[in-house]
Structure formats: C-alpha cells, structure tokens
Design an enzyme around this catalytic site. Structure first.
Site, mmCIF file in Angstrom:
data_model
loop_
_atom_site.group_PDB
_atom_site.id
_atom_site.type_symbol
_atom_site.label_atom_id
_atom_site.label_comp_id
_atom_site.label_asym_id
_atom_site.label_seq_id
_atom_site.Cartn_x
_atom_site.Cartn_y
_atom_site.Cartn_z
ATOM 1 N N CYS A 189 5.637 -1.129 -5.498
ATOM 2 C CA CYS A 189 6.208 -1.087 -4.404
ATOM 3 C C CYS A 189 5.330 0.214 -3.242
ATOM 4 O O CYS A 189 5.434 0.968 -2.470
ATOM 5 C CB CYS A 189 7.297 -0.785 -3.765
ATOM 6 S SG CYS A 189 8.982 -2.074 -4.882
ATOM 7 N N CYS A 234 12.330 5.936 2.150
ATOM 8 C CA CYS A 234 11.494 7.093 1.845
ATOM 9 C C CYS A 234 13.000 8.055 1.533
ATOM 10 O O CYS A 234 13.246 8.620 0.333
ATOM 11 C CB CYS A 234 10.658 7.591 2.137
ATOM 12 S SG CYS A 234 9.852 6.701 2.526
#
Lengths: 395, 146
Positions: B35, B104
């Site tokens: 990813c 994130c």
C-alpha cells in the site's frame, strides 16, 4: 538551480508559440464564421494552420480536426470507430494495458455499451508485440488503438508494423500520439495510421488545444453538437489564438527535431547511466526504444511522493507513479503493466527532460536523486529489512 | 493552496525523533509496502512514562510528518496519554491533512497502539484492565473528514 524535468506532463510555451497567438487576440479577433474581413482573415489563418499541422505528419489538411486537446481527440476517435464498427455488427476493440486513461476510461464506457475489449500485454520492456496483436484480431474487430509512445515510461511502440497489420486485416488503427508528436517523426501514410491524437502543450504550445487526424473517408461521430465548425464534426467557435500557436509550435518542433533528439538522447543516456549507480534501482521500459527525453526509474525501499517533495526542495520538478501522487491506493497502471510489483512501483520517479537541458543540470539531478534516495532509505523500515536480509530484494 | 500545511512540510523536511531505540521495550509496526506506507515506532517506557520514542517510516510526505508529530505528542508523556492519542489529534497538530491522506494519521495512531500492545504482552502484569488496543484499519477504508 531550478530544473523543470516534467515535460511529459506539460511544457513551457516557446517564444514562437506565444508570439503566434498574440495577433489573433488583439488584432485578428474576428470569428472565422463571420463574413467581414477580420472574420475572413481569421478563417484564412486557420486554413494555414491546418496546412502546417497536416504537413508535419504527411496528412491532407482536410484530415485535421482541431480539438480541445489530446483527451478529446482520443474520445472522438474511439467513439467514431465504435460507431462505424457497430453499424457493421463489429464490436471488438484491441488496445494495450498501459494506454492513457483517456483511452482506457473510454474503453470502459464502450464495454458497458456492449463492446468487447482485448488489452494486449506490454511485457517487461514496455512494448506491444506485433505478432500478439495480429493473433488478437478477430472477424468482429473494429478498432486497434495503441499509443505511439507511453507517457510514463516513454517506450516507443512498433507503429509502422502495427499499421501494416491493421491495414491488411481491414481494421481501423488509431494511435494516441500525444507524447510523440513534435518529438518523433510521424508519417501517417507510411505508418498506415487511420486516426491520431495530439496535444499542443506537449510540444511547447498552449494548453487546451490539440488535434485529431482522421483519414479521408472515416465518418466521425460528434462529441459536441452545434454549429458547422470543423466541417460539422466539432461544433464551437474555433480557438483561433490557440490553434495558431499550436501550428507555430509544431512547425518549430519539427524543424529542429533532428538536433533536439540527438541532444536529448545523449543527456537522457547520461542520466540513466548516473541513476543506475544507485544500488537496487532499475530503469523502467526499454533503454533504447524510448522517447529522447524520458527517464523512469524505480528505487527499492522508498516511496515516490516523499522523493518528489525533497527533489522539489532542491529545485527539481519531476513526477512519480506512486499511489500517493495519484490520489488512489494503487500505483501507476503502467508500472504494474510492465510487471513491477506494488512494493517497488510506489518508489518510482519520472524525469522528462526538455530540449534545453544541459549536462550540468543532468549531473545536478543525478547528485540530488542519489542524496534524497539515500536519505529516505536511512529511516525506511523496508530498507532496514532488506539490508538485514529479512525480506528479499526485488531490484 | 499548497498540498500540505507549513506544519506538515516542516515535520516532513525536519522529522523529529527519527531512528531506532536499541533497548526499546515497546515496538509497533503497521501498514504494508504494497500500500506504500509502513510505520515503525520504538518506545522506551519507564514508570508508566514514555521516556523516549523514535520512528522509521516508508511512505509519503504526510506519513513521515504524521509519524514525526505523533512521536512529539507522546514523548515524555504518561502512558495514558499515548494510549489515548487519536489520529484526529495528530491531524490537528499538523494543521490538517488532505482528505485522502488522513489514513497516514490513522497509521500513526495505530503504530503507537501496536507498540503498546507489544509492551503489555511483554509485561502482562502492567496491562490496565480496561486497555484493549485499537486494531489496524483497512487502508481501503479511508476515514472521511469530519
């Protein structure tokens, strides 16, 4: 140092291209459809531009349709070929796995409308194999659309061979030549191209203008209905300043193609050589059959967006195929199509050099990329695991 | 408007607490290379205080900045604060992140959770009765901005 190394995204307009548009904004601003003299003057200028553009690809001026750019030209070419095919009951289209989204997304739409699409593999070198293309042609194939040069990895497809195969099977051949026009010699007759898309801002012309070449006799389907501009095939008052500028930019690019290519190729190869010194890196796509300014690498253990941001801090504008730069979770479909796994595709870097690139700039890019890659690897847990032998190197 | 806030760029360009703690007693790792993001946190916990914290990150600008900010927010703080650190707090401290980069900040929260889970599995007697580490998110489900 400031280095713009993203010429595959767009180019700086040339002085010639800027100068060519100004008169059509302040003096000859008439509508080409109007009867009075500044209208007719604009119309004559358009005719001239059409001749200039046609000459560069060895087409007839009547075969050139001005559009808003490459995407529109791609859409219209595919829609037109599909309509021609559907009238004959032929609803199979062949393309490649790493086309631009203007092609792939239009093909997705056509699939929903009942067309069948075969996407040819492009292999590790990023090239379509003509024999595989020929084998994929069926009785009901109405169109083959293969790009002239790939926008990410720059690989140049065997267009002449593909053209010959398509012609011999009576299948229409379209090529998205957005990255190639103005950079590679193109002769639509010799290459037996039926339709071709191009965009001005890739060869130092303005944004928002391009053209579609369609061989005489190919019935085009309108995307935009309205007035009778562009022989009734593309309504809307012509973008006269943009078209004049595009024609001037294309002529300039064609006039200097030989010397530009030689200069860019030498520096491209110097850049490839320099970046190859970075351990666990790899060039993406064939080293020789690629656009004169294109360099595309994968660096293991780092992520592309952080690489771009740090290069930007050093004055270098570049691009990446990492997921984080695309706004999606998957890295570039082009890198996946040439067999790069996700883990390394995230660490890709595209540098597309301009004609005015210098040796000093290339050396600065090499030095900067080396520094940034080394820095990012210094705190990458992936790199730590690779170095500790916990996971195997891919590159 | 620029992609990232000045705060994000500052923490990306000059990340705080980068590196490894050799004698860490709590190590967490989340994300995967497929990813494009992996975050690893090293904590040195003493007397229920996060005495030291360092990180290593493979990822984009906001992943690096989120890691850096998260370490700043828990360094020298009681364990309870580390336990309760949310992605929202990380995002706010960074003056915001673009919507598609919020995951994130979630990774940063989860890296700390993962480290705490590691700590309590090393020292089960210290685990508070009510502590259940929050599981890692599916990166395909990016949280919407509130």
């Amino acid at each position: 140092m400031k280095i713009y190394a993203d010429n595959a995204a767009t180019t700086r307009m040339s002085r010639t291209a800027i100068d060519a548009m100004i008169p059509y904004m302040e003096k000859v601003y008439g509508n080409p459809s109007s009867l009075y003299s500044i209208g007719q003057e604009a119309k004559e200028a358009l005719d001239q531009a059409r001749e200039q553009v046609a000459a560069v690809i060895n087409a007839d001026p009547k075969e050139i349709l001005f559009t808003s750019g490459g995407s529109e030209a791609d859409n219209q070419a595919l829609r037109s070929a599909a309509a021609i095919g559907a009238r004959k009951g032929k609803k199979h289209i062949i393309s490649s796995a790493f086309e631009h989204h203007a092609i792939l997304h239009t093909l997705n739409r056509l699939e929903k409308e009942g067309f069948e699409v075969t996407l040819l593999p492009v292999h590790e070198d990023g090239l379509v194999v003509p024999a595989e293309l020929e084998a994929a042609i069926r009785e009901d194939t109405c169109l083959v659309t293969i790009m002239t040069a790939n926008n990410e990895i720059g690989t140049i497809q065997p267009i002449k061979e593909i053209g010959a195969i398509c012609r011999s099977h009576g299948v229409l051949f379209h090529t998205d030549a957005v990255q190639a026009v103005g950079h590679l010699p193109i002769d639509v007759k010799e290459m037996q191209i039926d339709m071709l898309s191009a965009s001005a801002h890739k060869f130092h012309g303005p944004k928002g203008v391009g053209f579609l070449y369609a061989r005489k006799g190919i019935a085009l389907t309108n995307l935009i209905e309205g007035g009778a501009q562009e022989r009734g095939k593309r309504a809307g008052t012509e973008n006269v300043p943009g078209i004049m500028s595009m024609a001037a930019a294309l002529k300039e690019a064609a006039d200097h193609m030989g010397e530009n290519t030689e200069h860019q190729r030498a520096l491209r190869d110097r850049l490839i050589q320099g970046l190859s010194e970075i351990p666990h890196s790899a060039l993406n796509g064939d080293a020789r059959k690629r656009l004169p300014g294109n360099v595309n690498f994968c660096f293991e253990g780092i992520e592309g967006e952080s690489l771009l941001l740090l290069l930007d801090d050093k004055g270098i504008s570049a691009s990446s195929g990492s997921a984080c730069t695309s706004g999606s979770l998957d890295p570039s479909h082009v890198l996946l199509a040439i067999g790069r796994v996700h883990d390394v595709a995230h660490g890709s870097l595209r540098l597309s050099l301009g004609e005015d690139i210098t040796e000093e700039e290339v050396d600065y890019i090499i030095q900067s990329v080396k520094e940034v890659v080394e820095y990012l690897r210094s705190f990458s847990p992936v790199w730590r695991n690779l170095m500790a032998g916990k996971i195997p190197f891919i590159l | 408007m620029a992609l990232y806030s000045e705060k994000v760029m500052d923490h990306f360009r000059n990340p705080r607490n980068v590196g490894v703690i050799e004698d860490a007693n709590a190590i967490g790792e989340v994300g995967n290379a497929k990813c494009g993001d992996i975050m690893k946190m090293y904590l040195k916990i003493e007397d229920d205080i996060v005495e030291d914290v360092k990180f290593e990150t493979f990822g984009c600008g906001s992943a690096i900045a989120s890691s850096s900010m998260a370490t700043e927010l828990i360094k020298g703080k009681p364990l309870s604060e580390a336990m309760n650190l949310t992605n929202k707090a990380v995002t706010e401290a960074l003056d915001g992140l673009p919507a598609y980069k919020l995951h994130c900040s979630v990774l940063a929260e989860e890296a700390i959770q993962s480290a705490l889970e590691d700590y309590y599995s090393r020292y089960p007697e210290k685990r508070p009765a009510d502590f259940v580490s929050r599981p890692a998110h599916d990166p395909h489900e990016i949280p919407e901005e509130e």
